[in-house]
Design an enzyme around this catalytic site. Structure first.
Site, PDB file in Angstrom:
ATOM      1  N   GLY A 188       0.823  -1.210   0.000  1.00  0.00           N
ATOM      2  CA  GLY A 188       0.000   0.000   0.000  1.00  0.00           C
ATOM      3  C   GLY A 188       0.851   1.252   0.000  1.00  0.00           C
ATOM      4  O   GLY A 188       0.819   2.019  -0.938  1.00  0.00           O
ATOM      5  N   PHE A 189       1.575   1.495   1.085  1.00  0.00           N
ATOM      6  CA  PHE A 189       2.542   2.602   1.199  1.00  0.00           C
ATOM      7  C   PHE A 189       1.909   3.983   1.100  1.00  0.00           C
ATOM      8  O   PHE A 189       2.604   4.964   0.860  1.00  0.00           O
ATOM      9  CB  PHE A 189       3.661   2.453   0.143  1.00  0.00           C
ATOM     10  CG  PHE A 189       4.203   1.053   0.034  1.00  0.00           C
ATOM     11  CD1 PHE A 189       4.998   0.526   1.040  1.00  0.00           C
ATOM     12  CD2 PHE A 189       3.891   0.243  -1.045  1.00  0.00           C
ATOM     13  CE1 PHE A 189       5.483  -0.769   0.966  1.00  0.00           C
ATOM     14  CE2 PHE A 189       4.369  -1.059  -1.128  1.00  0.00           C
ATOM     15  CZ  PHE A 189       5.166  -1.562  -0.118  1.00  0.00           C
ATOM     16  N   GLY A 222       0.259  -6.514   4.124  1.00  0.00           N
ATOM     17  CA  GLY A 222       1.453  -7.326   4.010  1.00  0.00           C
ATOM     18  C   GLY A 222       2.458  -7.028   5.108  1.00  0.00           C
ATOM     19  O   GLY A 222       3.473  -7.711   5.234  1.00  0.00           O
ATOM     20  N   LYS A 227      10.323 -10.602  13.753  1.00  0.00           N
ATOM     21  CA  LYS A 227      10.495 -10.954  12.343  1.00  0.00           C
ATOM     22  C   LYS A 227       9.809  -9.921  11.438  1.00  0.00           C
ATOM     23  O   LYS A 227      10.396  -9.398  10.500  1.00  0.00           O
ATOM     24  CB  LYS A 227       9.878 -12.337  12.124  1.00  0.00           C
ATOM     25  CG  LYS A 227      10.261 -12.982  10.810  1.00  0.00           C
ATOM     26  CD  LYS A 227       9.466 -14.265  10.596  1.00  0.00           C
ATOM     27  CE  LYS A 227      10.135 -15.459  11.255  1.00  0.00           C
ATOM     28  NZ  LYS A 227       9.435 -16.725  10.901  1.00  0.00           N
ATOM     29  N   GLN A 248       9.861  -4.967   8.075  1.00  0.00           N
ATOM     30  CA  GLN A 248       9.281  -3.649   7.836  1.00  0.00           C
ATOM     31  C   GLN A 248      10.384  -2.580   7.759  1.00  0.00           C
ATOM     32  O   GLN A 248      10.378  -1.733   6.873  1.00  0.00           O
ATOM     33  CB  GLN A 248       8.272  -3.344   8.952  1.00  0.00           C
ATOM     34  CG  GLN A 248       7.456  -2.097   8.769  1.00  0.00           C
ATOM     35  CD  GLN A 248       6.424  -2.196   7.674  1.00  0.00           C
ATOM     36  OE1 GLN A 248       6.744  -2.360   6.495  1.00  0.00           O
ATOM     37  NE2 GLN A 248       5.167  -2.082   8.042  1.00  0.00           N
ATOM     38  N   GLY A 301       4.947   2.327  16.402  1.00  0.00           N
ATOM     39  CA  GLY A 301       4.635   2.229  14.964  1.00  0.00           C
ATOM     40  C   GLY A 301       5.895   2.287  14.134  1.00  0.00           C
ATOM     41  O   GLY A 301       6.794   3.082  14.407  1.00  0.00           O
ATOM     42  N   GLY A 324       5.864   1.597  10.397  1.00  0.00           N
ATOM     43  CA  GLY A 324       5.610   1.470   8.959  1.00  0.00           C
ATOM     44  C   GLY A 324       6.476   2.378   8.106  1.00  0.00           C
ATOM     45  O   GLY A 324       6.817   2.029   6.988  1.00  0.00           O
ATOM     46  N   GLU A 325       6.802   3.538   8.591  1.00  0.00           N
ATOM     47  CA  GLU A 325       7.413   4.528   7.703  1.00  0.00           C
ATOM     48  C   GLU A 325       8.827   4.922   8.082  1.00  0.00           C
ATOM     49  O   GLU A 325       9.593   5.365   7.238  1.00  0.00           O
ATOM     50  CB  GLU A 325       6.524   5.784   7.642  1.00  0.00           C
ATOM     51  CG  GLU A 325       5.151   5.274   7.423  1.00  0.00           C
ATOM     52  CD  GLU A 325       4.032   6.203   7.127  1.00  0.00           C
ATOM     53  OE1 GLU A 325       4.141   7.031   6.237  1.00  0.00           O
ATOM     54  OE2 GLU A 325       3.007   6.036   7.794  1.00  0.00           O
TER      55      GLU A 325
HETATM   56 MO1  MOS Z   1       1.506   5.685   4.802  1.00  0.00          MO
HETATM   57  S1  MOS Z   1       2.222   7.028   3.445  1.00  0.00           S
HETATM   58  O1  MOS Z   1       0.575   6.781   5.758  1.00  0.00           O
HETATM   59  O2  MOS Z   1       0.563   4.485   4.037  1.00  0.00           O
END
Ligand code: MOS
Length: 765
Positions: free
Chosen positions: A265-266, A493, A657, A662, A725, A727-728
């Site tokens: 997604g990203f 994912g 993992k 990530q 968090g 993710g980024e």
């Molecule tokens: Mo992230 S750019 O908030 O999916």
């Protein structure tokens, strides 16, 4: 386990922490295990069905035609050939499309989603080169694709702003930068810069990027009467359902969006025109529609990261401390868009300085609305800021890690709030030791292996902690002692389902195979979006709230014939699949026993996460130290990243993992940002000319070396589960770490991404 260096500086009474001391964090080792993906077996067997993989009797296939001008009107639209092509059911254009309400801009309405508020196929207006002008529906995908190629349009063009250089001559001031002031000034930074002993004052440029998740954007849609079901590839189910309801005038509850599996997604898997048009076409045809965008289609109608031009000016004393920190600039945007690429965010929280000037504006262009893309703002903002710090360290003759240690703030430098938890210096220290930073030469161009110049660079990674309110979780306990936790969230994912199954197992004292995490369906209790690295903490807050209700309900259900008789919420703890007295080990009753004695087949409870008060009281951010080694050919300018290490401080890690993957994924994307990724935008026509993976270069196997990941794993006392968090943050700082390594290898400073070999060869040194 709790606390950070700032724990003592909390001022009780001034703030109302939402979730401060999570009892789970006292149970050592309850979280963090490297549990394998719960959806892994389904995926490797091909049994996990993605949005474009649902088949219906009578299904039809959609394809789009796209405009070839940037701005103007359609004067003639010839669809006769397309309509006559084999297998074609209908061709939808603005002439026959159903009337739809325009989507609202993200954040301009509480139920909004999407990156553009332009209406779709409702009139003859063209707003960007690539806008859908016709949708063909046919019996097969191939027939639809062929017929779409036969649609012919003529246009009356209007003057379009397709050049960033032209657009930025008349920048637009923003009213808000994602809720923050677009201009932030402390003291007179320009005057402080003018008088500073050592100065860096330079401009960095970053290009457009397009979203290229491996799963193409897709939706399969069906109408049953006035009820709509969309199998989507989505990172915002509830917002999508709400928006679709608004656009098509449907009662709440008549729209169901499901998306259990998403192939990346990203930031890009949101509501775009393809879902809306597929739904409209399905309504016209009275048949289910599958719409899967071509790779070109993703480039034409799904926005990406926008262009930026950023000035960073640092005024320092010879001891490295900053008299002035200036970070300003412009990002390209459109009027019908809400993603300003907040590149000045990192400088608001990272370093101490005596004065600040942080300001950004936007330059409107006639183009596809840009959108969020992994660490929007931070990934390109850290490229500029962290490159500039490296330039300053070079001028000072100081090790760049030592420079950062000298400007480490003891509280948030612009808000004055205490940090909830911050171990950036520690992340640098452990990363540097592991990476062999002591082998780096402070003077560039000192290491050589044949034609290859070798260098090392580092940069800070940072991303804010956010938790969204409004998410709810439902716990269902059944007579077999198993638990299902349900909430309308997403797993693109990254491992949401696995991490939450692990979290719930630990929290409810159950083996993980007794836990089902149910998600990916807007008919479940309201979920938060998967965006801004917020989802894990947001779900955590809802699960914690639901667990409290669950415990209270169980105490009531247990009644007076239980070893728990007379105990209140404060007296009990969850352990070993039941409730027990906190201090008396013998007073315990299992969930199964409580249900059995009560004659209940199940217990169902639901709660909503409390408001994220922690964000008001604290400056909450994740941090990291990125380390890169490059080899640069002195003959061709080719850059090879030979080693990479990321050392992160992101709070408690839920799954070792998944988290390592990530972080690595973010770094891989960052290597692309540094060296290869660039949307080629024709500034004469406003058209993207490299709309394919053959010409838009994401990193491939040979571009990515072994990446090592370290993390502090120190829980943030203010975050649910202690987790901030992840993710980024992985992508942030990578661009600068690579650029700084290239400088260390060659003495060449490239301030313009991506750092391709021509720029290395052309640079003066
Ligand atoms: Mo992230 S750019 O908030 O999916």
């Amino acid at each position: 386990m709790s606390g950070g260096p700032q724990a003592d500086s909390q001022k009780p009474g001034r703030w109302q922490p939402a979730i401060t001391t999570d009892p789970l964090l006292r149970k050592h080792g309850a979280l963090g295990q490297p549990v394998s993906r719960v959806d892994g077996p389904l995926k490797v067997q091909g049994k996990a069905r993605f949005a474009a993989e649902f088949s219906y009797e009578n299904i039809t296939y959609a394809a789009l035609s796209f405009s070839r001008i940037a701005r103007g009107r359609i004067t003639e639209l010839n669809v006769a050939a397309a309509e006559a092509a084999p297998g074609v059911i209908l061709v939808m254009t603005y002439h026959n499309a159903p009337r739809m309400k325009a989507p609202s801009l993200m954040m301009s309405s509480p139920t909004a989603a999407g990156a553009s508020d332009l209406p779709v196929m409702q009139n003859d207006e063209i707003h960007w080169n690539g806008q859908p002008i016709a949708l063909v529906l046919a019996e097969t995908q191939e027939q639809a694709d062929y017929a779409a190629s036969l649609v012919e349009a003529t246009y009356a063009s209007l003057p379009a702003v397709a050049s960033f250089d032209e657009a930025k001559q008349a920048p637009r001031q923003l009213e808000t930068l994602l809720g923050q002031p677009p201009v932030l000034e402390i003291g007179d930074a320009e005057a402080a810069l003018a008088g500073a002993e050592v100065k860096v004052d330079v401009v960095y440029r970053t290009p457009r990027h397009n979203h290229n998740a491996i799963e193409l954007h897709a939706a399969t849609v069906t109408w049953t009467g006035d009820a709509l079901h969309v199998h989507d590839a989505s990172q915002l189910l509830d917002l999508t359902a709400g928006q679709l309801g608004d656009i098509f005038g449907l009662e709440p509850g008549k729209v169901r969006v499901t998306s259990p599996y998403v192939g990346g997604g990203f930031g890009g898997k949101c509501l775009w025109d393809h879902q809306i048009l597929a739904i409209a076409a399905s309504k016209l045809a009275g048949r289910p529609v599958r719409m899967m965008l071509s790779r070109e289609g993703v480039f034409r109608i799904v926005g990406g990261r926008t262009v930026t031009e950023q000035r960073v000016a640092l005024g320092a004393r010879t001891d490295g401390t900053l008299d002035a920190l200036i970070h300003t600039g412009t990002a390209a945007m459109t009027l019908h868009n809400s993603c300003p690429e907040q590149f000045t965010f990192p400088a608001r929280h990272l370093y101490a300085a005596r004065t600040f000037r942080l300001a950004q504006d936007v330059a409107d262009m006639d183009m596809l609305a840009n959108t969020f893309m992994r660490a929007p703002g931070e990934s390109v903002g850290t490229f500029a800021l962290e490159s500039a710090l490296d330039e300053l360290a070079d001028k000072l003759g100081m090790d760049p890690i030592e420079l950062r240690r000298r400007i480490e703030p003891d509280k948030d430098p612009t808000t004055g709030k205490p940090f909830s938890s911050r171990y950036l210096v520690e992340a640098y220290q452990t990363g540097a030791e592991r990476f062999g930073w002591q082998n780096r030469s402070q003077i560039p161009r000192q290491r050589r292996d044949g034609e290859w110049l070798i260098g090392m660079g580092c940069a800070t990674a940072t991303y804010p902690y956010h938790r969204f309110p409004g998410g709810a979780a439902r716990i269902t306990l059944t007579a077999d002692g198993r638990v299902t936790v349900s909430t309308a969230v997403h797993d693109m994912g990254m491992g949401t389902a696995t991490a939450q199954a692990q979290h719930i197992a630990a929290r409810l004292g159950l083996p993980i195979d007794h836990v089902t995490f149910e998600y990916g369906d807007s008919s479940l209790p309201r979920g938060v979006i998967a965006g801004g690295s917020t989802q894990t903490a947001s779900i955590g807050g809802a699960v914690i709230a639901a667990t409290e209700v669950f415990t209270e309900d169980l105490i009531k259900l247990a009644g007076n014939d239980s070893p728990l008789a007379g105990l209140s919420l404060a007296d009990v703890e969850i352990r070993d699949g039941g409730l027990g007295h906190r201090d008396d080990h013998d007073r315990f009753e299992s969930y199964q026993s409580i249900l059995r004695r009560a004659g209940s087949v199940e217990l169902v409870c639901e709660a909503e996460a409390p408001a994220p008060a922690e964000m008001e009281a604290f400056s909450m951010h994740s941090y990291g130290a990125q380390f890169c080694e490059v080899r640069v050919s002195a003959l061709t300018g080719e850059v090879r990243v030979s080693r990479f290490l990321g050392s992160f401080d992101a709070g408690q890690i839920i799954n070792a993992k998944m988290a390592t993957s990530q972080f690595k994924g973010g770094i891989v994307m960052g290597i692309g940002l540094a060296l290869t990724e660039e949307t080629n935008f024709d500034e004469r026509t406003g058209r993207i000319v490299n709309a394919s993976l053959a010409e838009y270069h994401v990193p491939v196997q040979m571009d990515v070396p072994k990446i090592e990941i370290l993390y502090t794993n120190t829980p943030d006392p203010q975050a649910p589960m202690g987790a901030r968090g992840i993710g980024e943050i992985g992508i942030t700082g990578v661009g600068a770490a690579v650029a700084n390594a290239i400088y260390n290898a060659t003495g060449i400073r490239v301030r313009d991404l991506p750092i391709t070999l021509d720029k290395v060869m052309a640079a003066p040194r």
